[in-house]
Scaffold this active site. Sequence first.
Site, PDB file in Angstrom:
ATOM      1  N   HIS A 229     126.571 -23.819 -53.194  1.00 52.49           N
ATOM      2  CA  HIS A 229     125.248 -23.991 -52.540  1.00 52.49           C
ATOM      3  C   HIS A 229     124.223 -24.560 -53.815  1.00 52.49           C
ATOM      4  O   HIS A 229     124.351 -25.619 -54.330  1.00 52.49           O
ATOM      5  CB  HIS A 229     124.860 -22.902 -51.883  1.00 52.49           C
ATOM      6  CG  HIS A 229     123.508 -23.268 -51.034  1.00 52.49           C
ATOM      7  ND1 HIS A 229     123.016 -24.069 -50.561  1.00 52.49           N
ATOM      8  CD2 HIS A 229     122.869 -21.986 -50.302  1.00 52.49           C
ATOM      9  CE1 HIS A 229     122.148 -23.931 -50.084  1.00 52.49           C
ATOM     10  NE2 HIS A 229     121.788 -22.660 -49.744  1.00 52.49           N
ATOM     11  N   HIS A 268     129.446 -32.571 -48.441  1.00 53.61           N
ATOM     12  CA  HIS A 268     128.393 -32.033 -47.961  1.00 53.61           C
ATOM     13  C   HIS A 268     128.948 -31.601 -46.639  1.00 53.61           C
ATOM     14  O   HIS A 268     129.689 -32.186 -45.780  1.00 53.61           O
ATOM     15  CB  HIS A 268     127.017 -32.563 -47.495  1.00 53.61           C
ATOM     16  CG  HIS A 268     125.835 -32.072 -47.501  1.00 53.61           C
ATOM     17  ND1 HIS A 268     125.758 -31.672 -45.919  1.00 53.61           N
ATOM     18  CD2 HIS A 268     124.887 -31.673 -48.024  1.00 53.61           C
ATOM     19  CE1 HIS A 268     124.741 -30.925 -46.071  1.00 53.61           C
ATOM     20  NE2 HIS A 268     124.264 -30.745 -47.315  1.00 53.61           N
ATOM     21  N   ASP A 324     122.255 -32.748 -54.741  1.00 54.42           N
ATOM     22  CA  ASP A 324     122.258 -32.340 -56.250  1.00 54.42           C
ATOM     23  C   ASP A 324     122.707 -33.453 -57.305  1.00 54.42           C
ATOM     24  O   ASP A 324     122.392 -33.372 -58.575  1.00 54.42           O
ATOM     25  CB  ASP A 324     123.241 -30.972 -56.233  1.00 54.42           C
ATOM     26  CG  ASP A 324     122.628 -29.839 -55.520  1.00 54.42           C
ATOM     27  OD1 ASP A 324     121.416 -29.935 -55.422  1.00 54.42           O
ATOM     28  OD2 ASP A 324     123.527 -29.188 -55.115  1.00 54.42           O
TER      29      ASP A 324
HETATM   30  N1  CMC Z   1     135.146 -33.140 -54.988  1.00 56.61           N
HETATM   31  C1  CMC Z   1     136.346 -33.439 -54.557  1.00 56.61           C
HETATM   32  N2  CMC Z   1     136.765 -33.094 -53.432  1.00 56.61           N
HETATM   33  C2  CMC Z   1     136.025 -32.686 -52.511  1.00 56.61           C
HETATM   34  C3  CMC Z   1     134.669 -32.354 -52.961  1.00 56.61           C
HETATM   35  C4  CMC Z   1     134.158 -32.736 -54.001  1.00 56.61           C
HETATM   36  N3  CMC Z   1     132.812 -32.626 -54.605  1.00 56.61           N
HETATM   37  N4  CMC Z   1     134.329 -31.827 -51.914  1.00 56.61           N
HETATM   38  C5  CMC Z   1     135.116 -31.608 -50.779  1.00 56.61           C
HETATM   39  N5  CMC Z   1     136.310 -32.070 -51.058  1.00 56.61           N
HETATM   40  C6  CMC Z   1     137.356 -32.215 -50.646  1.00 56.61           C
HETATM   41  C7  CMC Z   1     138.144 -30.784 -50.497  1.00 56.61           C
HETATM   42  O1  CMC Z   1     139.039 -30.544 -51.397  1.00 56.61           O
HETATM   43  C8  CMC Z   1     138.769 -30.897 -49.247  1.00 56.61           C
HETATM   44  O2  CMC Z   1     140.139 -31.681 -49.398  1.00 56.61           O
HETATM   45  P1  CMC Z   1     141.332 -31.593 -48.332  1.00 56.61           P
HETATM   46  O3  CMC Z   1     141.060 -31.868 -47.051  1.00 56.61           O
HETATM   47  O4  CMC Z   1     142.369 -32.574 -48.948  1.00 56.61           O
HETATM   48  O5  CMC Z   1     141.708 -29.984 -48.771  1.00 56.61           O
HETATM   49  C9  CMC Z   1     138.040 -31.793 -48.301  1.00 56.61           C
HETATM   50  O6  CMC Z   1     137.197 -32.734 -49.138  1.00 56.61           O
HETATM   51  C10 CMC Z   1     136.826 -31.158 -47.404  1.00 56.61           C
HETATM   52  O7  CMC Z   1     136.309 -30.131 -48.440  1.00 56.61           O
HETATM   53  P2  CMC Z   1     135.522 -28.492 -47.831  1.00 56.61           P
HETATM   54  O8  CMC Z   1     135.679 -27.792 -49.075  1.00 56.61           O
HETATM   55  O9  CMC Z   1     136.637 -28.260 -46.689  1.00 56.61           O
HETATM   56  O10 CMC Z   1     134.518 -29.129 -47.184  1.00 56.61           O
HETATM   57  P3  CMC Z   1     133.261 -28.008 -46.538  1.00 56.61           P
HETATM   58  O11 CMC Z   1     132.483 -28.958 -45.863  1.00 56.61           O
HETATM   59  O12 CMC Z   1     133.627 -26.854 -46.607  1.00 56.61           O
HETATM   60  O13 CMC Z   1     132.292 -28.250 -48.244  1.00 56.61           O
HETATM   61  C11 CMC Z   1     130.902 -28.434 -50.076  1.00 56.61           C
HETATM   62  C12 CMC Z   1     131.188 -28.682 -48.388  1.00 56.61           C
HETATM   63  C13 CMC Z   1     129.481 -28.940 -50.126  1.00 56.61           C
HETATM   64  C14 CMC Z   1     131.022 -27.160 -50.240  1.00 56.61           C
HETATM   65  C15 CMC Z   1     131.936 -29.512 -50.745  1.00 56.61           C
HETATM   66  O14 CMC Z   1     131.716 -30.809 -50.467  1.00 56.61           O
HETATM   67  C16 CMC Z   1     131.899 -29.430 -52.259  1.00 56.61           C
HETATM   68  O15 CMC Z   1     132.317 -28.185 -53.021  1.00 56.61           O
HETATM   69  N6  CMC Z   1     130.962 -29.966 -53.032  1.00 56.61           N
HETATM   70  C17 CMC Z   1     130.845 -29.863 -54.509  1.00 56.61           C
HETATM   71  C18 CMC Z   1     129.592 -28.658 -54.602  1.00 56.61           C
HETATM   72  C19 CMC Z   1     128.309 -29.114 -54.130  1.00 56.61           C
HETATM   73  O16 CMC Z   1     127.884 -30.212 -54.786  1.00 56.61           O
HETATM   74  N7  CMC Z   1     127.458 -28.404 -53.489  1.00 56.61           N
HETATM   75  C20 CMC Z   1     126.221 -28.823 -53.190  1.00 56.61           C
HETATM   76  C21 CMC Z   1     126.045 -29.058 -51.645  1.00 56.61           C
HETATM   77  S1  CMC Z   1     124.513 -29.679 -51.285  1.00 56.61           S
HETATM   78  C22 CMC Z   1     123.217 -28.842 -51.628  1.00 56.61           C
HETATM   79  C23 CMC Z   1     123.428 -27.458 -50.932  1.00 56.61           C
HETATM   80  O17 CMC Z   1     123.904 -27.154 -49.868  1.00 56.61           O
HETATM   81  O18 CMC Z   1     123.238 -26.647 -51.939  1.00 56.61           O
END
Ligand code: CMC
Length: 388
Positions: A229, A268, A324
């Site tokens: 987050h 996201h 971010d």
């Molecule tokens: N880089 C590479 N792969 C990714 C990323 C990334 N940044 N984000 C998600 N994935 C992949 C993940 O490995 C998964 O792949 P697979 O389906 O093969 O297992 C797929 O995409 C779905 O990921 P998820 O974790 O199930 O998706 P989510 O909706 O639970 O997560 C997230 C959203 C924001 C936590 C995630 O995209 C992430 O970890 N991003 C990097 C951290 C980040 O930038 N966070 C800030 C979010 S915006 C500001 C805020 O909310 O504070």
Amino acid sequence: MSNTQASKPAPSKGGGLAGMVVADSGISFVDGAEGILEYCGYDIRDLAAKSHFEEVAFLLWNGHLPTTQELESMKRQSRACRFLPPEVIAALRVLPRNAEPMAVMRTSVSMLAHYDPESEENTPIAHQHKACRLLGQISGVLAAFERIRRGEEPVKPRMDLDHAANFLWMLTGDDPDPLSAKALDQYLLLLAEHELNASTFSARVTASTESDLHSAITSAVGTLKGPLHGAAVQEAMVQFLEICTVANVEPWFRQVRAEGRRVMGMGHRVYKVRDPRAAPLMANLERMVEATGERQWFDIARTLETIAMREPYFRERNLSANVDFYSAPLLYSLGIPVDAFTCMFAMSRIVGWTAHVYEQQANNRLIRPVANFIGEHQVPWTPIEERG
Ligand code: CMC
């Protein structure tokens, strides 16, 4: 052990409350498929181009844009709340200098409650006063702790400056340059509110127990602290620093992909297209870069985004730049220490959190979901000596 597996409900798929509606809200609207964000009906791109942070704070707290008189009165009220209780400054002096700034923020919000004359009052008017006080105090905590850990004295706030400019003043003790103040103001505006993100939800859960505002905000600060987050902005800057040169973007990206690591600042839970806040933040950064001539972080970020967007893995999973991605180099250009980036996020989001606490308490029902139980039932108790 009992064998009741057959009667268990199927485990929930995915979890994380993804896509689940848990509240009615009139504060902000997010369309993740179209990349739209509105504050009280106003498009974020319009607000970023035409408005400013203090006006947007009024909007989010009151549901309408202020008249001149309302804005002046709100500014007078919030600027008068910029001073920190001396006891809180004294506490900042005794905290370990290597303390994590978000942990300091969490402690400070909780401590501020003890010096707030209305801390235990949950009336709408008390809430309004406390939200105003916290807005000013949170930026004071961050600036004061930053100076104390550098071995400098905290700088008193100024009443003639707007919120962003006053923060830069308290941080540096120098008159802020208008470009930096404007860039920070726009950053604060863009991050002020974002529907039921994890920290806001956390604040609402605490508020739904009829606990006080400071407790709700302490919960929110603790939730924002996590790397998935609020702390992602710090991690994003760490990755840009690790990349270091434009020439290294491609090899760095290949290595990260090979290791299965995430690119921070991308992806996201709600947006399946580029985050609508990314463009104004990028434009903001570009203006700074043009003025200073220091292109390194802007160019690295642009190149990384372009390379990632060409990659099928990112396109198939709808992973684009989130808020971010450009916030990180922008805050770095403003001279904010990397480990304090998440506190900058909190300094802005305090507006959304307090607006949501108010909305929750105005029409409250305890938030208490249920779990899909996947454990055992009716397990017979065994004496300790018989347990293997
Ligand atoms: N880089 C590479 N792969 C990714 C990323 C990334 N940044 N984000 C998600 N994935 C992949 C993940 O490995 C998964 O792949 P697979 O389906 O093969 O297992 C797929 O995409 C779905 O990921 P998820 O974790 O199930 O998706 P989510 O909706 O639970 O997560 C997230 C959203 C924001 C936590 C995630 O995209 C992430 O970890 N991003 C990097 C951290 C980040 O930038 N966070 C800030 C979010 S915006 C500001 C805020 O909310 O504070």
